[in-house]
Design an enzyme around this catalytic site. Structure first.
Site, PDB file in Angstrom:
ATOM      1  N   ARG A   1      13.957  -5.428  11.930  1.00 13.80           N
ATOM      2  CA  ARG A   1      13.153  -4.681  12.906  1.00 13.80           C
ATOM      3  C   ARG A   1      12.552  -5.655  13.909  1.00 13.80           C
ATOM      4  O   ARG A   1      12.106  -6.741  13.539  1.00 13.80           O
ATOM      5  CB  ARG A   1      12.011  -3.979  12.165  1.00 13.80           C
TER       6      ARG A   1
ATOM      7  N   ARG B   1     -10.832   2.166   8.810  1.00 13.12           N
ATOM      8  CA  ARG B   1     -10.253   0.943   9.375  1.00 13.12           C
ATOM      9  C   ARG B   1     -11.312  -0.118   9.636  1.00 13.12           C
ATOM     10  O   ARG B   1     -10.979  -1.274   9.901  1.00 13.12           O
ATOM     11  CB  ARG B   1      -9.565   1.275  10.693  1.00 13.12           C
TER      12      ARG B   1
ATOM     13  N   ARG C   1      11.939  -9.429   6.214  1.00 15.31           N
ATOM     14  CA  ARG C   1      12.434  -8.073   5.891  1.00 15.31           C
ATOM     15  C   ARG C   1      13.713  -7.722   6.637  1.00 15.31           C
ATOM     16  O   ARG C   1      13.826  -7.907   7.849  1.00 15.31           O
ATOM     17  CB  ARG C   1      11.337  -7.060   6.211  1.00 15.31           C
TER      18      ARG C   1
ATOM     19  N   ARG D   1      -1.341  -8.622  13.510  1.00 15.21           N
ATOM     20  CA  ARG D   1      -1.751  -7.594  12.547  1.00 15.21           C
ATOM     21  C   ARG D   1      -2.691  -8.186  11.501  1.00 15.21           C
ATOM     22  O   ARG D   1      -3.647  -7.546  11.073  1.00 15.21           O
ATOM     23  CB  ARG D   1      -0.526  -6.983  11.853  1.00 15.21           C
TER      24      ARG D   1
ATOM     25  N   LYS E   1       0.830  -1.228   0.000  1.00 14.82           N
ATOM     26  CA  LYS E   1       0.000   0.000   0.000  1.00 14.82           C
ATOM     27  C   LYS E   1       0.860   1.271   0.000  1.00 14.82           C
ATOM     28  O   LYS E   1       0.582   2.209  -0.749  1.00 14.82           O
ATOM     29  CB  LYS E   1      -0.902  -0.050   1.244  1.00 14.82           C
TER      30      LYS E   1
HETATM   31  P1  AMP Z   1      -0.745   4.410  11.702  1.00 16.35           P
HETATM   32  O1  AMP Z   1       0.291   5.474  11.443  1.00 16.35           O
HETATM   33  O2  AMP Z   1      -1.764   4.258  10.605  1.00 16.35           O
HETATM   34  O3  AMP Z   1      -0.136   3.082  12.113  1.00 16.35           O
HETATM   35  O4  AMP Z   1      -1.572   4.921  12.999  1.00 16.35           O
HETATM   36  C1  AMP Z   1      -0.976   5.146  14.239  1.00 16.35           C
HETATM   37  C2  AMP Z   1      -2.052   5.177  15.324  1.00 16.35           C
HETATM   38  O5  AMP Z   1      -2.944   6.282  15.087  1.00 16.35           O
HETATM   39  C3  AMP Z   1      -2.953   3.957  15.378  1.00 16.35           C
HETATM   40  O6  AMP Z   1      -2.407   2.922  16.139  1.00 16.35           O
HETATM   41  C4  AMP Z   1      -4.207   4.510  16.020  1.00 16.35           C
HETATM   42  O7  AMP Z   1      -4.045   4.642  17.425  1.00 16.35           O
HETATM   43  C5  AMP Z   1      -4.295   5.911  15.436  1.00 16.35           C
HETATM   44  N1  AMP Z   1      -5.123   5.901  14.211  1.00 16.35           N
HETATM   45  C6  AMP Z   1      -4.691   6.048  12.918  1.00 16.35           C
HETATM   46  N2  AMP Z   1      -5.721   5.987  12.040  1.00 16.35           N
HETATM   47  C7  AMP Z   1      -6.837   5.788  12.803  1.00 16.35           C
HETATM   48  C8  AMP Z   1      -8.218   5.618  12.505  1.00 16.35           C
HETATM   49  N3  AMP Z   1      -8.680   5.606  11.226  1.00 16.35           N
HETATM   50  N4  AMP Z   1      -9.080   5.451  13.544  1.00 16.35           N
HETATM   51  C9  AMP Z   1      -8.659   5.469  14.808  1.00 16.35           C
HETATM   52  N5  AMP Z   1      -7.355   5.588  15.176  1.00 16.35           N
HETATM   53  C10 AMP Z   1      -6.456   5.761  14.190  1.00 16.35           C
END
Ligand code: AMP
Length: 217
Positions: free
Chosen positions: A163, A89, A128, A174, A14
């Site tokens: 990592r 999400r 990775r 995940r 993605k």
């Molecule tokens: P990411 O950078 O997409 O891994 O997001 C980091 C964190 O931001 C996630 O673990 C959530 O706590 C929060 N977050 C990001 N996108 C969302 C979303 N669509 N809804 C709720 N929390 C979000």
């Protein structure tokens, strides 16, 4: 208007495809995670709340996310389209997104499912490796991405590192979250007629060609 959402299991590509599309079409890449980190860096009060959620692996409340996303989509750089990353999400967020689009008078656009086999997705994460010196990325389990010498960078001969969270256990967690929360979006968008399924078991250029042939029509 090229408004784009991806539905993608871990390591489906993605991030890479988003970057290639942004470059070609000059549209912004909007990541809700990055928006949250930016707000946290600017606002002490909100920072406390955001960090309490993100650092414990919880989601930020729906109302909060909807507000920051609507504000971002109102900006003029989104007029020709945008790519959403990290949103929606789950189905509740997808329904809220429909409302946001209605209010802003925008179309849903394209929803791309990056369809990748479970085993390839697992290998892409668990194998990775990266070079701490020059940043090159390799994969010890995917033939075409292996370094020439095990664990050594082809470019600068530095020992490669892995990592900590690129392991089987974290991958399974995940993937389970994806199956439980995000995969139901497939039928949600299929019913609306906006879903395009892309075979993501190929190399990045081949995947890009498939996506591009759809949006450039
Ligand atoms: P990411 O950078 O997409 O891994 O997001 C980091 C964190 O931001 C996630 O673990 C959530 O706590 C929060 N977050 C990001 N996108 C969302 C979303 N669509 N809804 C709720 N929390 C979000």
């Amino acid at each position: 208007m090229k408004n784009i959402i991806f539905i993608a299991p871990p390591a489906a590509g993605k991030g890479t495809q988003s970057e290639m599309l942004c470059n070609k079409y000059n549209i912004p890449h909007i990541s809700t995670g990055s928006l949250l980190r930016k707000i946290a860096s600017e606002d002490e009060e909100k920072k406390k709340y955001i960090e309490s959620q993100t650092q414990s692996g919880k989601l930020v409340s729906d109302g909060f996310i909807y507000e920051i996303l609507s504000n971002r989509l109102k900006k003029t750089d989104c007029n020709n389209g945008y790519i959403l990353d990290g949103f929606p999400r789950n189905v509740a967020q997808a329904k809220a997104y429909d409302e946001i689009l209605k209010k802003l008078d925008k179309n849903l656009g394209y929803v791309f499912l990056l369809d990748v086999d479970y085993e390839l997705s697992r290998k892409r994460i668990v194998g990775r490796l990266s070079c701490p010196n020059c940043g090159m990325v390799y994969n010890s389990l995917v033939l075409e991405s292996k370094p020439k010498i095990d664990n050594v960078c082809d470019v600068c001969n530095t020992e490669l590192v892995k990592r900590q969270d690129d392991n089987d256990e974290t991958f399974k967690k995940r993937y389970d979250v994806y199956m439980k929360e995000t995969a139901p979006l497939i039928s949600y968008y299929e019913k609306k007629g906006n879903l395009f399924s892309i075979d993501a078991n190929n190399d990045k250029n081949h995947i890009f060609e498939q996506i591009d042939s759809i949006i450039s029509k």
